[in-house]
Design a protein around this motif. Sequence first.
Motif, mmCIF file in Angstrom:
data_model
loop_
_atom_site.group_PDB
_atom_site.id
_atom_site.type_symbol
_atom_site.label_atom_id
_atom_site.label_comp_id
_atom_site.label_asym_id
_atom_site.label_seq_id
_atom_site.Cartn_x
_atom_site.Cartn_y
_atom_site.Cartn_z
ATOM 1 N N HIS A 252 54.995 70.835 -92.240
ATOM 2 C CA HIS A 252 55.169 69.490 -92.323
ATOM 3 C C HIS A 252 56.792 69.277 -92.967
ATOM 4 C CE1 HIS A 252 50.916 68.033 -92.332
ATOM 5 N NE2 HIS A 252 50.489 69.194 -92.968
ATOM 6 N N ALA A 253 56.830 68.205 -92.231
ATOM 7 C CA ALA A 253 58.455 68.324 -92.084
ATOM 8 C C ALA A 253 58.785 66.903 -93.220
ATOM 9 C CB ALA A 253 59.672 67.836 -90.788
ATOM 10 N N ASP A 254 57.818 66.293 -93.755
ATOM 11 C CA ASP A 254 57.889 65.471 -95.062
ATOM 12 C C ASP A 254 56.882 65.809 -95.990
ATOM 13 O OD1 ASP A 254 55.478 65.781 -93.535
ATOM 14 O OD2 ASP A 254 55.495 63.086 -93.321
ATOM 15 N N ILE A 255 57.561 66.888 -96.646
ATOM 16 C CA ILE A 255 56.897 67.246 -97.799
ATOM 17 C C ILE A 255 58.254 66.880 -99.394
ATOM 18 C CG2 ILE A 255 56.133 69.341 -99.762
ATOM 19 C CD1 ILE A 255 54.637 69.943 -97.144
ATOM 20 N N VAL A 256 57.382 65.922 -99.794
ATOM 21 C CA VAL A 256 58.413 65.751 -100.774
ATOM 22 C C VAL A 256 58.495 65.771 -101.916
ATOM 23 C CG1 VAL A 256 59.712 63.669 -99.879
ATOM 24 C CG2 VAL A 256 57.535 63.474 -101.520
#
Lengths: 347, 347
Positions: A252-256
Amino acid sequence: MAETLSQTALTLRDIAREAGVSLATVDRVLHNRPGVRPDTVLRVKAAIERNSFQPHVAAAELARGRARRFAFVMPSGSNPFMQQIEAYLGEMSAWLSARRLSVEMVTTDVFDPSVLAGTLEALSGDCDGVAVVALDHPSVRAAINDLVDAGTKVVTLVSDVPSARRHHYVGIDNIAAGRTAGALVGRLVGQKSGKVAIVAGSQGLRDHAERIFGFNQVMASEFPGLSVLPVLEGRDEDERSEQVLARLLGRHADIVGLYNVGAGTPGVANALSDAGRDKQVVFVGHDITVLTRRLLLQGVMDAAISQNPGHEARAAVRVLLALARGEPILREQEKIRIDIVMRDNLP
Amino acid sequence: MAETLSQTALTLRDIAREAGVSLATVDRVLHNRPGVRPDTVLRVKAAIERNSFQPHVAAAELARGRARRFAFVMPSGSNPFMQQIEAYLGEMSAWLSARRLSVEMVTTDVFDPSVLAGTLEALSGDCDGVAVVALDHPSVRAAINDLVDAGTKVVTLVSDVPSARRHHYVGIDNIAAGRTAGALVGRLVGQKSGKVAIVAGSQGLRDHAERIFGFNQVMASEFPGLSVLPVLEGRDEDERSEQVLARLLGRHADIVGLYNVGAGTPGVANALSDAGRDKQVVFVGHDITVLTRRLLLQGVMDAAISQNPGHEARAAVRVLLALARGEPILREQEKIRIDIVMRDNLP
DNA sequence: CTCAAAATGAGTTGCGTACCTCAAAACACC
DNA sequence: GGTGTTTTGAGGTACGCAACTCATTTTGAG
């Protein structure tokens, strides 16, 4: 302009005179000993009440003349939080011995119900009080109840067994702790939307499960822009935590946001920095240790939820002592707060 | 697996026998009374050391037989934080009287140095210990030093006078508190840029000045996108705080953050909501009161920096007691933490 | 009214220390 | 060797309560 709170110079003798009875009778009433007519009991109690008489603790302690023994049953292994509790107990040694108290540390496998129960049973008899980091399991519950029935005062520490008849729980509300973590992650992420990861020791541990529950509550109701990924289980071990998180970060590249529920922080931090995302992901974890302190200062960790281990250790001792003496417990004092620690209010 | 911390059953008698002297001599050494040859002193001290002997506090207290009087010198007026301290002292009354302690509340105008100094001087003699919310001013400093010289134990509460020879300070590090507030405002504002307002009681108050200093530090170094407006002074009064803030809000449409350093919270909250900007401005203040609690739950306030008044009251009493008894102070226990309180970890 | 049981009074002892007195011993000095 | 001073020992009392014994009084049931 000046107002005086609480002064007493009365002794048992004064109460006896006031109630028109002898010292012996007052003593019987005070200690619930048999052989006093109900109306006499009332008369004496009224006199005590009227003068708000309090036995002099020093005199009582001296007369009772018994050294008290407490035992702390803690997990074996190298959990830094537990080590801190031990350390703080060590720092109290002068305080303890000045009060003729002794504290015995017993380490055991708290994750194995039968072992833990056995350890507790073995303590029966030679201890006035027991503080235990307890697993919530029927056999543990039974062991606690047996201790209580034997007259031992029992306090659960850090992790509660609400179904047992323990006298007190010294620890935080873990659901609220999870909610707090959720609010922090959500607010610190800001306007961005994306995914949030959770790393826990095990969902079978009561405190971890409760924290996750609270965390998800807040996420769902207040931060619709953030979606929570399935919980990773790291068993509170560094390598395992690192592996599972590294895999997730890869996918997951969009883990914030990231919430680390238990221990295993070194692994979690490694996974983050190896992926080069330690400054972009809002990272909230638990407890102040040498490591989390450094991570906070470096800006890798954004906040830590902490339950002051020193307070916890001292509160456990004070509560056991008050229970053993039959004194009231200062609930407000012994309540463990959920501390939010950021870089600037590091203790 | 089991390790015991601290046990003692020795008495003065044992020490006397071990050192080859009489009880009276041990007593003389223990209390620094004159009339003992230096080498005898050493022999006795060695015996005490060797056995890590600790006088039994209960016995000592009983034998000393004196009731101790402490005084708390607090600001007059309706500061809710101070009222909470008073309330917690009230809750301790049973604890206090069981130890034959009495606490006298003295309210005075702590903002007037000469009045405060006079109040302190008047206490000399009839108190074993004084806790004072002190203004840092030469005459106050002198009054504190006089008390100390007279043998009274002195603890500063909430606001310190570091230049005086007070025995202890019970309160938070206000610079760190300001830094924490700054970090919270900055991080909660998020990516936006804009202006930040500060409302204080007075910059002449040491604790307020220190908080502002810390706040500005963090703002300048970490949040260049935010510009801090000149400090408004509300004198901790509701109406005045409301007026000055309302005027400021009218002049600046791009205020995104607000730090309320002292009291006067009702006025600040009114100004915000009257302007219809209570949900857009990140609002950080101090202390948990009925009002701030409500504001946090409503989402008007985003975080409160708090110093647990209960802890503060109890710590002051414990420190005074330990000082009076000549016991060591548990520094870690008496340290006051800077609590960050958000909606979900409201105590 | 009687008698046993229950209730109560009166008293003692001990907890470990603080603080005091008084006498005995050790010491210093000339 | 005598004087005066300092150091030490021995002992006592008090602190407020717990825990106990034993004698005495009161109570209630028959």
